[in-house]
Design an enzyme around this catalytic site. Structure first.
Site, PDB file in Angstrom:
ATOM      1  N   ASP A 186       3.572  -5.180  11.906  1.00  0.00           N
ATOM      2  CA  ASP A 186       4.558  -4.115  11.771  1.00  0.00           C
ATOM      3  C   ASP A 186       5.981  -4.669  11.707  1.00  0.00           C
ATOM      4  O   ASP A 186       6.197  -5.882  11.739  1.00  0.00           O
ATOM      5  CB  ASP A 186       4.384  -3.141  12.943  1.00  0.00           C
ATOM      6  CG  ASP A 186       4.559  -1.689  12.530  1.00  0.00           C
ATOM      7  OD1 ASP A 186       5.217  -1.422  11.499  1.00  0.00           O
ATOM      8  OD2 ASP A 186       4.044  -0.798  13.248  1.00  0.00           O
ATOM      9  N   GLU A 201       5.836  -3.226   6.478  1.00  0.00           N
ATOM     10  CA  GLU A 201       7.288  -3.108   6.657  1.00  0.00           C
ATOM     11  C   GLU A 201       7.838  -1.901   5.912  1.00  0.00           C
ATOM     12  O   GLU A 201       9.054  -1.792   5.693  1.00  0.00           O
ATOM     13  CB  GLU A 201       7.997  -4.423   6.309  1.00  0.00           C
ATOM     14  CG  GLU A 201       7.954  -4.874   4.876  1.00  0.00           C
ATOM     15  CD  GLU A 201       9.054  -4.257   4.025  1.00  0.00           C
ATOM     16  OE1 GLU A 201      10.235  -4.517   4.211  1.00  0.00           O
ATOM     17  OE2 GLU A 201       8.681  -3.495   3.109  1.00  0.00           O
ATOM     18  N   TRP A 202       6.928  -0.963   5.568  1.00  0.00           N
ATOM     19  CA  TRP A 202       7.285   0.387   5.106  1.00  0.00           C
ATOM     20  C   TRP A 202       7.932   0.420   3.720  1.00  0.00           C
ATOM     21  O   TRP A 202       8.508   1.436   3.329  1.00  0.00           O
ATOM     22  CB  TRP A 202       8.189   1.101   6.121  1.00  0.00           C
ATOM     23  CG  TRP A 202       7.830   0.834   7.539  1.00  0.00           C
ATOM     24  CD1 TRP A 202       6.569   0.803   8.089  1.00  0.00           C
ATOM     25  CD2 TRP A 202       8.733   0.515   8.613  1.00  0.00           C
ATOM     26  NE1 TRP A 202       6.636   0.499   9.430  1.00  0.00           N
ATOM     27  CE2 TRP A 202       7.942   0.317   9.779  1.00  0.00           C
ATOM     28  CE3 TRP A 202      10.118   0.395   8.708  1.00  0.00           C
ATOM     29  CZ2 TRP A 202       8.498  -0.014  11.011  1.00  0.00           C
ATOM     30  CZ3 TRP A 202      10.674   0.074   9.943  1.00  0.00           C
ATOM     31  CH2 TRP A 202       9.859  -0.120  11.058  1.00  0.00           C
ATOM     32  N   GLY A 203       7.844  -0.689   2.984  1.00  0.00           N
ATOM     33  CA  GLY A 203       8.374  -0.697   1.624  1.00  0.00           C
ATOM     34  C   GLY A 203       9.869  -0.899   1.531  1.00  0.00           C
ATOM     35  O   GLY A 203      10.436  -0.848   0.436  1.00  0.00           O
ATOM     36  N   ASP A 217       5.685   6.157   7.487  1.00  0.00           N
ATOM     37  CA  ASP A 217       4.421   6.659   8.031  1.00  0.00           C
ATOM     38  C   ASP A 217       3.981   7.976   7.399  1.00  0.00           C
ATOM     39  O   ASP A 217       4.809   8.841   7.084  1.00  0.00           O
ATOM     40  CB  ASP A 217       4.534   6.871   9.542  1.00  0.00           C
ATOM     41  CG  ASP A 217       4.605   5.555  10.296  1.00  0.00           C
ATOM     42  OD1 ASP A 217       4.445   4.494   9.669  1.00  0.00           O
ATOM     43  OD2 ASP A 217       4.823   5.594  11.522  1.00  0.00           O
TER      44      ASP A 217
END
Length: 409
Positions: free
Chosen positions: A157, A190-192, A212
C-alpha cells in the site's frame, strides 16, 4: 613509487567493480511466470477491515473450497491490514500474538494444505493505512520474513509515504522480494496517483488504477480529504489504460464488492465488467455466509472464462447511447465477449445488427465481421444459446444490469 602504483592499481580495480556490477547491484525485476491470467482469490479488507485473526482466515479458506470457488479457479487467501504485531529486537516484523497465536508460518501451512496460496499486506510508508508498522526502512527484512513464512502474494500500500517516489519505493520492495528468493505476486497499491501503468509492468504483477472502491453501483463516498468510488465511477476511470494490461501485468480497478449488499443485478453487472476489463478477481465478501445468488455469480465458469482468457486483452467500451453501453473483449481463437450495460434506473431495449457493424480492435488486431463470418451467440448468464449473427440481436436490459454474450465461430 611501487606502493603508489599498487595503490592506484587497486583503486582502479575497485572502481571498475562498481562500474561492472557487484553484490550491491539490485534486481528490480518482478518474478516472471506469475499472474499470467488475472489473479483470483479473496481479501479480508472490504468486509472485515482490521477485524482479522487466524480463525477467520482458516474458516474463509475452508469456505473457498466448500463453496466451489477453488474449483472455479480462486487461489489466493489475502490477509490485508492489521495483522501486524511489533518488530523484534532485530527489526523483524511479527504477527499480532493475540490474533495469530499459532504464527504466520502455521497459517500459511494450513492455507497451503487446502491447495490455496496465502497473501499478506504491507505498506511502503512508515505506517500502514491502519496505523501498523510499515515496511519503510525494513523492506529486505520484511521480504525475508514473508519468504520464511511461505507467503505467495504481497499487497503493498501507499499510506504515510512522506517524500517517497512511487516507482523507486516499489522497485525497492521488488528487489527485496527477489533477494529473499521466494516467488511472490506483487500488487502495487498506490491508487494510480503516479501512473503505475507506465512503469509497473517490470516491477509488479498488477497495479491499482484508482482510489478505493465503495459498495455502491453509481455514487461517490466523500471522506473529506479523499473519496471512495462506486462501481460505475471506477469503470469510467479505466478509459485509456487497456494498452498497458496483458499476461503478467494487469490494471487493477480494486477488489470486488459482490456479496456485500448490492442487489444481484448490480453484483452481476459489477462482476461482468471486471471480467471484461481482464481485472484481478479478488472477492471481498464473507465467504462463510454467501447466498446462492452470490455463489452463482462468483462461480459462473462461462463468465470466468472471459476474465481468464489467455489472450489477456482488456475489453473496451465500443458505444454509448442513453445510458446503454456496448462493451467488447477479443478472446483467444477469434472469439468475442460482448456486454450490453444498462446504467440507468429503467429497462433499456437493445438491438445490435451484427452484419452491418464490423469491428476491428486496433490493439489486438482482432476483427469481428459477421458479414464474412457467422458466429454462434450464447448468453453467458442465462447459460443458453441464443442463435447466430445471421440475425440481429434484440432484447431488453434490466435496470443496473447487463446482458453478456459470447460469440464463437
Amino acid at each position: 613509487m611501487k606502493k603508489t602504483a599498487l595503490f592506484l592499481l587497486g583503486l582502479a580495480f575497485s572502481f571498475s567493480g562498481f562500474g561492472q556490477g557487484n553484490n550491491y547491484t539490485q534486481n528490480y525485476k518482478k518474478f516472471d511466470n506469475l499472474a499470467l491470467t488475472p489473479p483470483m482469490g479473496w481479501n479480508s479488507w472490504n468486509k472485515f477491515a482490521c477485524n482479522v485473526d487466524e480463525k477467520l482466515i482458516k474458516e474463509v479458506a475452508d469456505a473457498l473450497v466448500s463453496s466451489g470457488m477453488k474449483d472455479a479457479g480462486y487461489t489466493y487467501i489475502n490477509l490485508d491490514d492489521c495483522w501486524h504485531g511489533e518488530r523484534d529486537a532485530q527489526g523483524f516484523i511479527q504477527p499480532d500474538a493475540k490474533r495469530f497465536p499459532s504464527g504466520m508460518k502455521a497459517l500459511a501451512d494450513y492455507v497451503h494444505s487446502k491447495g490455496l496460496k496465502l497473501g499478506i499486506y504491507s505498506d511502503a510508508g512508515s505506517q500502514t493505512c491502519g496505523g501498523k508498522p510499515g515496511s519503510r526502512g525494513y523492506e529486505f527484512q520484511d521480504a525475508q520474513q514473508y519468504a520464511s513464512w511461505g507467503i505467495d502474494y504481497l499487497k503493498y500500500d501507499w499510506c504515510n509515504t512522506e517524500g517517497l517516489k512511487a516507482e523507486g519505493a516499489y522497485k525497492t520492495i521488488t528487489a527485496a522480494l527477489r533477494k529473499a528468493g521466494r516467488p511472490m505476486v506483487l500488487s502495487i497499491c498506490e491508487w494510480g496517483n503516479d501512473k503505475p501503468w507506465t512503469w509497473g509492468q517490470s516491477v509488479g504483477h498488477l497495479w491499482r488504477t484508482t482510489g478505493d472502491i465503495y459498495n455502491c453501483f453509481d455514487c461517490i463516498e466523500d471522506h473529506g480529504t479523499w473519496k471512495s468510488w462506486g462501481v460505475m465511477q471506477i469503470v469510467d476511470k479505466q478509459e485509456g489504460l487497456r494498452q498497458y494490461a496483458g499476461p503478467g501485468h494487469w490494471n487493477d480497478p480494486d477488489m470486488l464488492e459482490v456479496g456485500n449488499g448490492m442487489p444481484a443485478n448490480e453484483d452481476r453487472a459489477h462482476f461482468t465488467l471486471w471480467s471484461m476489463l481482464a481485472a484481478p478477481l479478488i472477492t471481498g465478501n464473507d465467504l462463510r455466509k454467501m447466498s446462492k445468488e452470490t455463489t452463482d455469480i462468483l462461480t459462473n465458469r462461462e463468465v470466468l472464462a472471459v476474465n481468464q482468457d489467455k489472450l489477456g486483452v482488456q475489453g473496451f467500451k465500443y458505444a454509448s447511447k442513453d445510458s446503454l453501453e456496448t462493451w467488447l473483449k477479443p478472446l483467444e481463437g477469434g472469439k468475442w465477449a460482448v456486454t450490453f450495460l444498462n446504467r440507468s434506473r429503467r429497462p433499456q431495449p437493445v438491438r445490435f445488427d451484427w452484419k452491418t457493424t464490423p469491428i476491428t480492435d486496433d490493439l489486438s488486431k482482432q476483427e469481428l465481421n459477421a458479414a464474412k463470418t457467422t458466429y454462434k451467440v450464447r448468453n453467458l448468464w442465462m447459460k443458453k444459446d441464443v442463435g447466430t449473427t445471421k440475425k440481429a440481436f434484440a432484447t431488453t436490459v434490466p435496470a443496473h444490469d447487463v446482458v453478456l454474450l459470447m460469440l464463437t465461430q
